[in-house]
Design a protein around this motif. Structure first.
Motif, short mmCIF file in Angstrom:
data_model
loop_
_atom_site.label_atom_id
_atom_site.label_comp_id
_atom_site.label_asym_id
_atom_site.label_seq_id
_atom_site.Cartn_x
_atom_site.Cartn_y
_atom_site.Cartn_z
N ILE A 1 -13.22 -0.13 30.17
CA ILE A 1 -12.20 0.88 30.51
C ILE A 1 -11.40 1.24 29.25
CG2 ILE A 1 -10.11 1.32 31.87
CD1 ILE A 1 -12.60 1.35 33.59
N ASN A 2 -11.05 0.23 28.46
CA ASN A 2 -10.35 0.52 27.19
C ASN A 2 -11.19 1.40 26.28
OD1 ASN A 2 -7.87 -0.69 27.46
ND2 ASN A 2 -8.67 -2.73 26.94
N ALA A 3 -12.48 1.09 26.18
CA ALA A 3 -13.38 1.88 25.34
C ALA A 3 -13.41 3.33 25.82
CB ALA A 3 -14.78 1.29 25.37
N LEU A 4 -13.38 3.50 27.13
CA LEU A 4 -13.44 4.84 27.72
C LEU A 4 -12.17 5.63 27.42
CD1 LEU A 4 -15.47 6.26 29.86
CD2 LEU A 4 -13.65 5.78 31.49
N VAL A 5 -11.04 4.99 27.65
CA VAL A 5 -9.76 5.68 27.48
C VAL A 5 -9.51 6.02 26.01
CG1 VAL A 5 -7.26 5.36 27.71
CG2 VAL A 5 -8.78 4.64 29.56
N ASN A 6 -9.92 5.13 25.11
CA ASN A 6 -9.69 5.36 23.68
C ASN A 6 -10.91 5.91 22.94
OD1 ASN A 6 -7.06 4.16 23.96
ND2 ASN A 6 -8.09 2.17 24.06
N ALA A 7 -11.94 6.31 23.68
CA ALA A 7 -13.18 6.81 23.06
C ALA A 7 -13.63 5.86 21.94
CB ALA A 7 -13.01 8.23 22.54
N ASP A 8 -13.60 4.56 22.24
CA ASP A 8 -13.92 3.53 21.24
C ASP A 8 -15.40 3.13 21.38
OD1 ASP A 8 -14.25 1.18 19.79
OD2 ASP A 8 -12.26 0.41 20.27
N HIS A 9 -16.25 3.76 20.56
CA HIS A 9 -17.69 3.57 20.69
C HIS A 9 -18.13 2.15 20.28
CE1 HIS A 9 -18.19 7.84 21.53
NE2 HIS A 9 -17.25 8.03 20.62
#
Lengths: 241, 241
Positions: free
Chosen positions: A36-44
């Protein structure tokens, strides 16, 4: 006849299973949280990590299965111990699925990052994920403590998750209707929301397994484990139809 | 020492589990087939029937679980028999999930019927469902015959299902972009397509369990059980992006 040593070894085998389940649970929670963090912060990079971590969870499930079957064959357990071991097989399958759902969310990070979503959507997803993860955490606490009287709370929260998911589903459809450029990213977010909702279902499955381990009975059915989004339709002006 | 009678009773218990699995498999196939028919023909009565039939499958899973645990406790089975029994617990859980997916499709009939979909979409869904159901049927045949050498076919077909699902996903996004009135029904069809794709995954899980029952080993990993739709994005003119 069993010696004291043998009995201790048996206990240790059962404890091994319980510890392994607790570790799997912690890892599954972390994967979903990071996805979810990766999704919200566009963290690939973080998304990639979650995808790779899923292998560990698959491995842990296989290890629990092998150990469980070994223990049954070697110890020929009766009643409670047998339920404990069969329960470990079931719970690890649910936790492995939670990890898969986390991985599935992480895999959508790229497709979602291409569009620009309103912040409120991400807040909605984060709130839904927080509720589902609290649910999972609580159920793992119940597993550790075997305090089945707390299982009712888990069930009530599942209803909240379903309601929040259905409202998010409606909101996502509205954004899609407002602007065709939202369709692709919002479709992926719809699947993300559905995945989070399913984490809640797996937590409920685990609660039912714990109830079974402790009492030997199936948990009496109280409500269907279903969200209400199947019937959601919106007219093209975004009003409920 | 076991008498002939006791041994025969034990065999009958194992056969009971295998027969019950076969019956669950047949019912799960039928539910999915009927759910797709209900969807294509907007047949609300048939959809309702599928939703109700799901209770029978839940009941059958519980019955298999209870029986399996009773047999383990009573017979203290070793090696092959133990794998057989644990395998029955796993397969019945997969079949119960297939029934849930059928029910989930049936519940979307009303929301889909409100819109008007191009026939090609329904043809695509029917083709996908046919492939997934053939997959499930084949894997249940392998379970009945224990001819694990045929398991490779099941795996290859899972790749076809994933490819067809990803192309259907793309097609549905295109329709949504063409006309906002398509968004709501096509969103439900996206979930229907995903549900069918997951039936293929459950068939693959069952294949892995059969391999384990027969050989005692985990099936070696060959390819990830994943569709490729996570990364699908379309620009708003409907071209792949």
């Amino acid at each position: 006849m069993l010696t004291q040593h043998t009995v201790r070894a048996y206990d240790e085998e059962l404890q091994f299973l319980a510890r392994k389940i607790a570790a799997m649970g912690g890892q599954a929670e972390r994967m979903v949280d990071q996805a979810i963090n990766a999704l919200v912060n566009a963290d690939h990079t973080l998304a990639q990590k979650v995808v790779q971590d899923d292998l560990l969870l698959d491995e842990a499930e296989r290890e629990i299965d092998d150990k469980a079957i070994l223990v049954i064959a070697r110890r020929q357990p009766m009643a409670t111990d047998l339920r404990e071991i069969i329960g470990a097989i079931r719970i690890s399958a649910d936790l492995e699925r939670v990890g898969d759902l986390g991985k599935n969310i992480a895999k959508r990070v790229a497709a979602v990052a291409e569009g620009r979503q309103p912040n409120s959507l991400f807040r909605g997803l984060e709130a839904l994920a927080e509720l589902a993860l609290t649910q999972l955490k609580d159920v793992l606490d119940v597993y550790a403590s075997r305090s089945v009287e707390r299982i009712g709370i888990v069930r009530d929260r599942d209803e909240q998750i379903d309601a929040m998911y259905t409202s998010l589903f409606r909101e996502l459809l509205t954004y899609m209707m407002e602007d065709p450029r939202n369709i692709t990213p919002c479709t992926h977010l719809l699947f993300v929301a559905k995945n989070i909702e399913r984490i809640g279902d797996h937590a409920t499955n685990i609660a039912e397994t714990i109830y079974y381990i402790v009492t030997g009975d199936q948990m009496p059915p109280e409500r269907p484990k279903e969200d209400r989004s199947h019937g959601v339709t919106l007219t093209d002006d975004g009003k409920s139809g």
